[in-house]
Scaffold this active site. Structure first.
Site, mmCIF file in Angstrom:
data_model
loop_
_atom_site.group_PDB
_atom_site.id
_atom_site.type_symbol
_atom_site.label_atom_id
_atom_site.label_comp_id
_atom_site.label_asym_id
_atom_site.label_seq_id
_atom_site.Cartn_x
_atom_site.Cartn_y
_atom_site.Cartn_z
ATOM 1 N N CYS A 83 -38.900 68.453 -12.982
ATOM 2 C CA CYS A 83 -37.661 68.808 -12.276
ATOM 3 C C CYS A 83 -37.014 70.054 -12.878
ATOM 4 C CB CYS A 83 -36.708 67.618 -12.326
ATOM 5 S SG CYS A 83 -35.119 67.968 -11.591
ATOM 6 N N CYS A 88 -37.144 70.680 -9.020
ATOM 7 C CA CYS A 88 -35.820 70.733 -8.367
ATOM 8 C C CYS A 88 -34.986 71.949 -8.769
ATOM 9 C CB CYS A 88 -34.984 69.505 -8.719
ATOM 10 S SG CYS A 88 -35.864 68.057 -9.267
ATOM 11 N N LYS A 91 -36.453 75.483 -8.005
ATOM 12 C CA LYS A 91 -36.536 75.498 -6.530
ATOM 13 C C LYS A 91 -35.165 75.727 -5.903
ATOM 14 C CE LYS A 91 -35.613 72.063 -4.290
ATOM 15 N NZ LYS A 91 -36.399 70.928 -3.936
ATOM 16 N N TYR A 226 -42.702 68.371 1.788
ATOM 17 C CA TYR A 226 -41.443 69.078 1.597
ATOM 18 C C TYR A 226 -41.536 70.219 0.595
ATOM 19 C CZ TYR A 226 -38.830 66.591 -2.265
ATOM 20 O OH TYR A 226 -38.346 66.103 -3.419
ATOM 21 N N GLU A 230 -40.329 74.003 1.624
ATOM 22 C CA GLU A 230 -39.286 74.634 0.805
ATOM 23 C C GLU A 230 -39.766 75.981 0.250
ATOM 24 O OE1 GLU A 230 -36.822 70.717 -0.774
ATOM 25 O OE2 GLU A 230 -38.279 71.617 -2.110
ATOM 26 N N HIS A 494 -11.668 68.115 8.815
ATOM 27 C CA HIS A 494 -11.892 69.220 9.743
ATOM 28 C C HIS A 494 -11.512 70.548 9.098
ATOM 29 C CE1 HIS A 494 -12.609 70.776 13.719
ATOM 30 N NE2 HIS A 494 -11.460 71.426 13.700
ATOM 31 N N GLU A 499 -18.154 65.946 9.199
ATOM 32 C CA GLU A 499 -17.311 65.161 10.114
ATOM 33 C C GLU A 499 -18.051 64.841 11.419
ATOM 34 O OE1 GLU A 499 -13.885 66.959 12.059
ATOM 35 O OE2 GLU A 499 -14.776 68.959 11.881
HETATM 36 P P1 FAD Z 1 -41.983 64.456 -14.851
HETATM 37 O O1 FAD Z 1 -40.645 65.059 -14.708
HETATM 38 O O2 FAD Z 1 -43.119 65.139 -14.174
HETATM 39 O O3 FAD Z 1 -42.270 64.363 -16.427
HETATM 40 C C1 FAD Z 1 -43.471 63.916 -16.958
HETATM 41 C C2 FAD Z 1 -43.720 64.645 -18.259
HETATM 42 O O4 FAD Z 1 -44.778 64.001 -18.971
HETATM 43 C C3 FAD Z 1 -44.188 66.083 -18.056
HETATM 44 O O5 FAD Z 1 -43.520 66.951 -18.942
HETATM 45 C C4 FAD Z 1 -45.676 66.028 -18.386
HETATM 46 O O6 FAD Z 1 -46.193 67.255 -18.820
HETATM 47 C C5 FAD Z 1 -45.673 64.974 -19.480
HETATM 48 N N1 FAD Z 1 -46.961 64.327 -19.709
HETATM 49 C C6 FAD Z 1 -47.901 64.006 -18.794
HETATM 50 N N2 FAD Z 1 -48.929 63.350 -19.387
HETATM 51 C C7 FAD Z 1 -48.601 63.249 -20.697
HETATM 52 C C8 FAD Z 1 -49.238 62.665 -21.816
HETATM 53 N N3 FAD Z 1 -50.412 62.033 -21.696
HETATM 54 N N4 FAD Z 1 -48.632 62.756 -23.017
HETATM 55 C C9 FAD Z 1 -47.444 63.402 -23.154
HETATM 56 N N5 FAD Z 1 -46.794 63.958 -22.127
HETATM 57 C C10 FAD Z 1 -47.367 63.879 -20.906
HETATM 58 N N6 FAD Z 1 -36.843 65.741 -6.911
HETATM 59 C C11 FAD Z 1 -35.562 65.674 -6.492
HETATM 60 O O7 FAD Z 1 -34.913 64.649 -6.691
HETATM 61 N N7 FAD Z 1 -34.952 66.712 -5.857
HETATM 62 C C12 FAD Z 1 -35.603 67.864 -5.625
HETATM 63 O O8 FAD Z 1 -35.033 68.795 -5.043
HETATM 64 C C13 FAD Z 1 -36.937 67.982 -6.062
HETATM 65 N N8 FAD Z 1 -37.612 69.130 -5.878
HETATM 66 C C14 FAD Z 1 -38.876 69.253 -6.368
HETATM 67 C C15 FAD Z 1 -39.520 70.457 -6.189
HETATM 68 C C16 FAD Z 1 -40.797 70.627 -6.665
HETATM 69 C C17 FAD Z 1 -41.484 71.949 -6.490
HETATM 70 C C18 FAD Z 1 -41.449 69.553 -7.330
HETATM 71 C C19 FAD Z 1 -42.838 69.714 -7.856
HETATM 72 C C20 FAD Z 1 -40.814 68.337 -7.499
HETATM 73 C C21 FAD Z 1 -39.523 68.172 -7.012
HETATM 74 N N9 FAD Z 1 -38.829 66.979 -7.150
HETATM 75 C C22 FAD Z 1 -37.541 66.871 -6.708
HETATM 76 C C23 FAD Z 1 -39.468 65.800 -7.765
HETATM 77 C C24 FAD Z 1 -39.062 65.619 -9.235
HETATM 78 O O9 FAD Z 1 -39.333 66.791 -9.957
HETATM 79 C C25 FAD Z 1 -39.817 64.437 -9.818
HETATM 80 O O10 FAD Z 1 -39.602 63.308 -9.022
HETATM 81 C C26 FAD Z 1 -39.401 64.110 -11.230
HETATM 82 O O11 FAD Z 1 -39.561 65.207 -12.088
HETATM 83 C C27 FAD Z 1 -40.226 62.932 -11.767
HETATM 84 O O12 FAD Z 1 -39.870 62.646 -13.081
HETATM 85 P P2 FAD Z 1 -40.900 61.901 -14.050
HETATM 86 O O13 FAD Z 1 -40.128 61.613 -15.295
HETATM 87 O O14 FAD Z 1 -41.551 60.793 -13.356
HETATM 88 O O15 FAD Z 1 -42.035 62.960 -14.360
HETATM 89 P P1 NA7 Z 2 -46.775 65.644 0.111
HETATM 90 O O1 NA7 Z 2 -45.407 65.277 0.544
HETATM 91 O O2 NA7 Z 2 -47.748 64.582 -0.222
HETATM 92 O O3 NA7 Z 2 -47.372 66.622 1.215
HETATM 93 C C1 NA7 Z 2 -48.638 67.176 1.074
HETATM 94 C C2 NA7 Z 2 -48.945 68.035 2.279
HETATM 95 O O4 NA7 Z 2 -50.199 68.675 2.095
HETATM 96 C C3 NA7 Z 2 -49.046 67.253 3.566
HETATM 97 O O5 NA7 Z 2 -48.551 68.051 4.602
HETATM 98 C C4 NA7 Z 2 -50.551 67.027 3.682
HETATM 99 O O6 NA7 Z 2 -50.964 66.865 5.013
HETATM 100 C C5 NA7 Z 2 -51.070 68.316 3.150
HETATM 101 N N1 NA7 Z 2 -52.424 68.236 2.622
HETATM 102 C C6 NA7 Z 2 -52.939 67.300 1.804
HETATM 103 N N2 NA7 Z 2 -54.203 67.605 1.485
HETATM 104 C C7 NA7 Z 2 -54.492 68.756 2.130
HETATM 105 C C8 NA7 Z 2 -55.630 69.582 2.192
HETATM 106 N N3 NA7 Z 2 -56.737 69.269 1.524
HETATM 107 N N4 NA7 Z 2 -55.568 70.698 2.958
HETATM 108 C C9 NA7 Z 2 -54.452 71.013 3.627
HETATM 109 N N5 NA7 Z 2 -53.338 70.275 3.599
HETATM 110 C C10 NA7 Z 2 -53.363 69.158 2.851
HETATM 111 O O7 NA7 Z 2 -46.761 66.578 -1.155
HETATM 112 P P2 NA7 Z 2 -45.740 67.631 -1.704
HETATM 113 O O8 NA7 Z 2 -46.551 68.441 -2.650
HETATM 114 O O9 NA7 Z 2 -44.999 68.337 -0.639
HETATM 115 O O10 NA7 Z 2 -44.688 66.710 -2.479
HETATM 116 C C11 NA7 Z 2 -45.097 65.628 -3.290
HETATM 117 C C12 NA7 Z 2 -43.920 64.944 -3.861
HETATM 118 O O11 NA7 Z 2 -43.435 65.721 -4.935
HETATM 119 C C13 NA7 Z 2 -42.800 64.769 -2.891
HETATM 120 O O12 NA7 Z 2 -42.675 63.422 -2.555
HETATM 121 C C14 NA7 Z 2 -41.582 65.266 -3.642
HETATM 122 O O13 NA7 Z 2 -40.710 64.211 -3.886
HETATM 123 C C15 NA7 Z 2 -42.051 65.804 -4.942
HETATM 124 P P3 NA7 Z 2 -51.190 65.422 5.717
HETATM 125 O O14 NA7 Z 2 -49.861 65.032 6.267
HETATM 126 O O15 NA7 Z 2 -51.674 64.481 4.629
HETATM 127 O O16 NA7 Z 2 -52.221 65.689 6.725
#
Ligand code: FAD
Ligand code: NA7
Length: 521
Positions: A83, A88, A91, A226, A230, A494, A499
């Site tokens: 995040c 997040c 982004k 998403y 985004e 408003h 609203e």
């Molecule tokens: P993470 O935050 O992924 O943390 C896991 C950590 O563990 C990482 O640092 C990883 O490197 C480490 N790790 C992994 N394996 C090991 C290991 N074996 N030993 C030690 N460390 C390890 N969520 C929202 O709520 N709002 C948003 O707007 C939003 N936007 C997002 C945009 C993007 C592009 C992405 C990719 C995600 C977004 N999310 C958003 C989702 C959000 O980032 C995740 O849901 C959240 O970070 C999950 O937290 P977590 O603690 O499960 O894992």
């Molecule tokens: P999502 O929400 O799992 O979406 C992945 C998208 O990629 C979805 O539109 C899939 O299409 C598409 N997809 C999956 N595999 C392929 C391949 N091989 N080729 C082309 N397109 C593909 O993943 P996000 O990365 O957007 O987000 C994951 C979570 O991270 C999300 O829940 C956030 O909370 C943070 P499909 O609909 O399967 O046909």
């Protein structure tokens, strides 16, 4: 009684409670087994850190392991997880940067005298520098916070040696063994790459885009979840040509009427869509640009085009591989996720999992944080409160944002039957759109409700400005049992867009035109 004395009393009571908890646990672990820690958390992201800090606040001795493997093109980052570093936060900052670009042009219509508007242009390296400076400041604050709170932070990749022993593999490959009574897995996930030649070598993902050194230029975003929408949205807003490749549908899992409106609003902003297609190869040209080939998933027709960048947003895989879960006897694994019960417990009773790594729950930061905190309280302060994963509000930060809470229309119909579901809907005109004459074509909202009685609200959906801010309070209302009767008896603020929920008067069933005549009728 003064505020200070109340605070002192509360602080003293908290300290006594923590000491009692610590004493109780020290005694119980001393009688059963002696471990170095009460808790080891593997993964220092949103869920892991929240769990660790709450455990320490309740008197536990805690170590957190966090380690980031670089991406195929070498991007890496600090503590704090997805995040903060590659999710997040960067982004939202890029989304804001892209919205500001639009605001500059709008400002002129409000009378701002902006010189040479046609030359207004985003500077990618300044933007990424500003974003990365913020990210690094958060990394630093996180480290200080962990030190202050007495959470031991270990920058090592963790794996299980046995059910109570975790090994941290440090940067220099040396290994450190740690033992604990309880272990929480919070390792999150990383982006997937499609199985196409050249994809890994020449593609990037959301892990790379926020710190990419060269401007992305003309970009193909593969995936219409998403993250894909985004990324394409902010790239276009920053002035780059952006195309989204959709394999099947847009925003799977979200209300499909809303998803299609989001996609249409993106097309209106100039974002291209290639539908029903998958990438078949990525080839680097002599000039460094990428020739991307694809095929239609229905007709097998092929196509290709040159892009500067290809960004894969095709979903994320859980990081179970490195954990050697077999050494701990954890077998509750499905695909690359960990299956837990309602206590976030794996099949091994003292090993838990929270956040993105668990199967079938919303992958969102506040979900990971809340679940992590509640788990720590259950482990160390005698709480029995479990995480409620239902009705979690969320927002897609597409150029015109989409926020929702609760059920989609199709899910409500599937569960209750079309005859028992009422959908109130309407298009609306945000006041702030009038002077710049911005398109209001896609500003739309709907409430999905039960049809009978006071009409319990099952889901709320909104497309428009500041969608997340609009939806947060309605999320609390839904948790409190919001009905259409209450919603329509709520007096609006408003002129706001939120609203509009209190003004919903037209049902889909009526067939009446949901387009508003004026702003204030
Ligand atoms: P993470 O935050 O992924 O943390 C896991 C950590 O563990 C990482 O640092 C990883 O490197 C480490 N790790 C992994 N394996 C090991 C290991 N074996 N030993 C030690 N460390 C390890 N969520 C929202 O709520 N709002 C948003 O707007 C939003 N936007 C997002 C945009 C993007 C592009 C992405 C990719 C995600 C977004 N999310 C958003 C989702 C959000 O980032 C995740 O849901 C959240 O970070 C999950 O937290 P977590 O603690 O499960 O894992
Ligand atoms: P999502 O929400 O799992 O979406 C992945 C998208 O990629 C979805 O539109 C899939 O299409 C598409 N997809 C999956 N595999 C392929 C391949 N091989 N080729 C082309 N397109 C593909 O993943 P996000 O990365 O957007 O987000 C994951 C979570 O991270 C999300 O829940 C956030 O909370 C943070 P499909 O609909 O399967 O046909």
């Amino acid at each position: 009684m003064s505020i200070l004395s109340i605070w002192n009393k509360n602080a003293t009571l908290t300290l006594i409670r923590r000491s009692e908890n610590y004493l109780k646990r020290s005694l119980s672990s001393a009688t059963s087994h002696s471990y170095q820690y009460d808790l080891i958390v593997i993964g220092g992201g949103s869920g892991g850190l929240a769990c660790a800090k709450e455990a320490v606040a309740n008197g536990a001795k805690v170590a957190v392991l966090d380690f980031v493997k670089p991406t195929p093109i070498g991007t890496k980052w600090g503590v704090g997880g997805t995040c903060v570093n590659v999710g997040c936060i960067p982004k939202k900052l890029m989304h804001q940067a892209s919205i500001l670009g639009e605001s500059i042009h709008e400002a002129a219509t409000y009378g701002w005298e902006i010189p040479e508007q046609q030359n207004v242009k985003a500077n990618w390296s300044k933007l990424t520098e500003a974003v990365q400076n913020h990210v690094k400041s958060v990394n630093w604050v996180t480290k200080v916070d962990l030190r202050d709170k007495k959470v031991e932070y270990i920058n090592g990749l963790g794996y299980f040696k046995d059910p109570h022993t975790v090994v941290a593999v440090m940067k220099n490959k040396s290994e450190k063994e740690l033992t604990a009574q309880n272990i929480v897995i919070a390792v999150g996930g990383r982006p997937r790459y499609p199985d196409a030649p050249g994809a890994i070598e020449h593609g990037i993902t959301s892990d790379d885009i926020f710190s990419l050194e060269k401007e992305p230029g003309k970009t193909l975003v593969v995936g219409a979840g998403y993250i894909g929408l985004e990324c394409a949205g902010f790239l276009k807003g920053l002035g780059y040509d952006a195309t989204v490749m959709v394999r099947s549908i847009v925003l799977r899992g979200f209300d499909q009427q809303m998803a299609n409106i989001v996609a249409d609003s993106m097309v209106e902003k100039g974002i291209n869509f290639i539908h029903k297609a998958i990438v078949t190869s990525v080839e680097k040209q002599k000039d460094g640009r990428l020739l991307i080939s694809w095929k239609n998933t229905e007709t097998n027709e092929t196509g290709s085009e040159i892009y500067d960048t290809v960004l894969f947003a095709v979903g994320r895989k859980g990081l179970v591989e490195d954990l050697k879960l077999e050494n701990a006897g954890v077998t509750s694994i499905a695909d690359d996720k960990i299956v837990v019960n309602e206590q976030e417990q794996t099949n091994v009773p003292h090993i838990f999992a929270v956040g993105d790594i668990i199967k079938g729950k919303p992958e969102l930061t506040p979900v990971a944080i809340h679940a992590g905190r509640l788990l720590a309280r259950r482990m160390f302060s005698g709480s029995s409160q479990i995480m409620d994963y239902a009705d979690v509000a969320t927002t897609v930060f597409s150029p015109l944002e989409y926020a929702c809470v609760g059920m989609s229309e199709e899910r409500a119909i599937e569960k209750y039957g079309a005859d028992n579901v009422e959908v109130y809907h309407g298009f609306y005109k945000p006041t702030e759109f009038f002077i710049p004459q911005k398109s209001v074509r896609y500003c739309y909202l709907k409430a999905v409700a039960e049809r009978s009685g006071d009409q319990k609200v099952l889901g709320l959906h909104y497309i428009g400005p500041v969608a997340g801010e609009v939806m947060q309070g309605f999320g609390a209302a839904i948790k409190s049992g919001l009905t259409m009767k209450i919603l329509l008896n709520t007096v609006g603020i408003h002129p706001t867009t939120a609203e509009e929920f209190t003004r919903l008067a037209i049902t889909k069933r009526s067939g009446l035109d949901p387009t508003p005549a004026t702003c204030c009728s």
